[in-house]
Design a protein around this motif. Sequence first.
Motif, short mmCIF file in Angstrom:
data_model
loop_
_atom_site.label_atom_id
_atom_site.label_comp_id
_atom_site.label_asym_id
_atom_site.label_seq_id
_atom_site.Cartn_x
_atom_site.Cartn_y
_atom_site.Cartn_z
N LEU A 5 0.83 -1.21 0.00
CA LEU A 5 0.00 0.00 0.00
C LEU A 5 0.86 1.26 0.00
N ILE A 6 1.75 1.36 0.95
CA ILE A 6 2.60 2.55 1.01
C ILE A 6 3.52 2.60 -0.21
N ASP A 7 4.08 1.47 -0.59
CA ASP A 7 5.04 1.40 -1.70
C ASP A 7 4.45 1.91 -3.01
N HIS A 8 3.25 1.49 -3.36
CA HIS A 8 2.67 1.87 -4.65
C HIS A 8 1.69 3.03 -4.58
N VAL A 9 0.89 3.11 -3.53
CA VAL A 9 -0.13 4.15 -3.48
C VAL A 9 0.49 5.54 -3.53
N VAL A 10 1.61 5.76 -2.86
CA VAL A 10 2.20 7.10 -2.85
C VAL A 10 2.56 7.57 -4.26
N HIS A 11 3.04 6.67 -5.10
CA HIS A 11 3.44 7.08 -6.45
C HIS A 11 2.24 7.42 -7.32
N LEU A 12 1.23 6.57 -7.29
CA LEU A 12 0.07 6.83 -8.14
C LEU A 12 -0.83 7.91 -7.57
N ALA A 13 -0.92 8.04 -6.25
CA ALA A 13 -1.67 9.16 -5.67
C ALA A 13 -0.96 10.47 -6.01
N ASP A 14 0.37 10.46 -6.05
CA ASP A 14 1.14 11.63 -6.45
C ASP A 14 0.85 11.98 -7.91
N LEU A 15 0.81 10.98 -8.76
CA LEU A 15 0.50 11.21 -10.17
C LEU A 15 -0.92 11.76 -10.32
N MET A 16 -1.88 11.20 -9.58
CA MET A 16 -3.25 11.71 -9.63
C MET A 16 -3.30 13.16 -9.14
N ASP A 17 -2.53 13.48 -8.10
CA ASP A 17 -2.47 14.84 -7.60
C ASP A 17 -2.00 15.79 -8.70
N LEU A 18 -1.01 15.37 -9.44
CA LEU A 18 -0.50 16.18 -10.55
C LEU A 18 -1.54 16.30 -11.66
N LEU A 19 -2.13 15.18 -12.05
CA LEU A 19 -3.12 15.18 -13.14
C LEU A 19 -4.36 15.99 -12.80
N LEU A 20 -4.73 16.01 -11.53
CA LEU A 20 -5.95 16.70 -11.09
C LEU A 20 -5.66 18.09 -10.53
N ASP A 21 -4.46 18.59 -10.79
CA ASP A 21 -4.08 19.95 -10.37
C ASP A 21 -4.26 20.18 -8.88
N GLY A 22 -3.92 19.18 -8.08
CA GLY A 22 -4.00 19.33 -6.63
C GLY A 22 -5.39 19.17 -6.05
N ALA A 23 -6.31 18.60 -6.82
CA ALA A 23 -7.66 18.36 -6.28
C ALA A 23 -7.54 17.50 -5.02
N VAL A 24 -8.31 17.82 -4.02
CA VAL A 24 -8.21 17.16 -2.73
C VAL A 24 -8.98 15.84 -2.74
N ALA A 25 -8.31 14.78 -2.32
CA ALA A 25 -9.00 13.50 -2.13
C ALA A 25 -9.85 13.63 -0.89
N THR A 26 -11.09 13.16 -0.98
CA THR A 26 -12.01 13.31 0.15
C THR A 26 -12.22 12.02 0.92
N SER A 27 -12.16 10.88 0.23
CA SER A 27 -12.38 9.60 0.91
C SER A 27 -11.57 8.50 0.26
N VAL A 28 -11.27 7.47 1.06
CA VAL A 28 -10.50 6.32 0.58
C VAL A 28 -11.12 5.05 1.16
N TYR A 29 -11.28 4.07 0.29
CA TYR A 29 -11.64 2.72 0.74
C TYR A 29 -10.56 1.79 0.22
N ALA A 30 -10.01 0.95 1.09
CA ALA A 30 -8.93 0.06 0.67
C ALA A 30 -9.11 -1.32 1.29
N THR A 31 -8.65 -2.29 0.57
CA THR A 31 -8.59 -3.66 1.07
C THR A 31 -7.21 -4.20 0.73
N ALA A 32 -6.70 -5.09 1.56
CA ALA A 32 -5.35 -5.61 1.33
C ALA A 32 -5.21 -6.99 1.96
#
Length: 165
Positions: A5-32
């Motif tokens: 989760l930490i290993d991969h989510v940070v990279h793709l969440a960072d990419l999403m942050d860039l693609l969405l111009d810093g749009a704020v994530a409001t909620s997360v659901y995860a399973t592992a």
Amino acid sequence: GGGALIDHVVHLADLMDLLLDGAVATSVYATANDRLPGAGRGAETAGLVSIGYAGGVSATIDSSWSVPVTAPQWGGLTLKAIGNAGVAEMDAFNLRVDGFSELTGRPLWLSYGHNLDALMLDDFLSLVRGGPSAGADGAGGLRTAAVALAALESVRRGVAVPVEL
């Protein structure tokens, strides 16, 4: 925590942050789970993370360490974006974006570099030397870390959780 989760989510969440111009994530659901090889006791090796953003955008990240240890190239860091004007798929270790454009009716294949690790290191060194950075700023890093930490909390609690900045 500290596994896939930490290993991969940070990279793709960072990419999403860039693609969405810093749009704020409001909620997360995860399973592992820890059924795939690749980590010690207690670290997750597979995960699926759904992120809701302000403005109605949603993203899903497969954070699994799903490439066999013997594979010639380690990876499995992918992004698929579906929008009104087409679809784009990116594999961070494949060095290209594949997609299809509804506007042109044709497939897309866009190359974006050769060695992402070298580019990140060059960017970091430029910043340390007082130069410009093409990477995330501190606010973007905080938003990205908040998404990853919310994913861990969601797995722990078994429910969707708000993203806290």
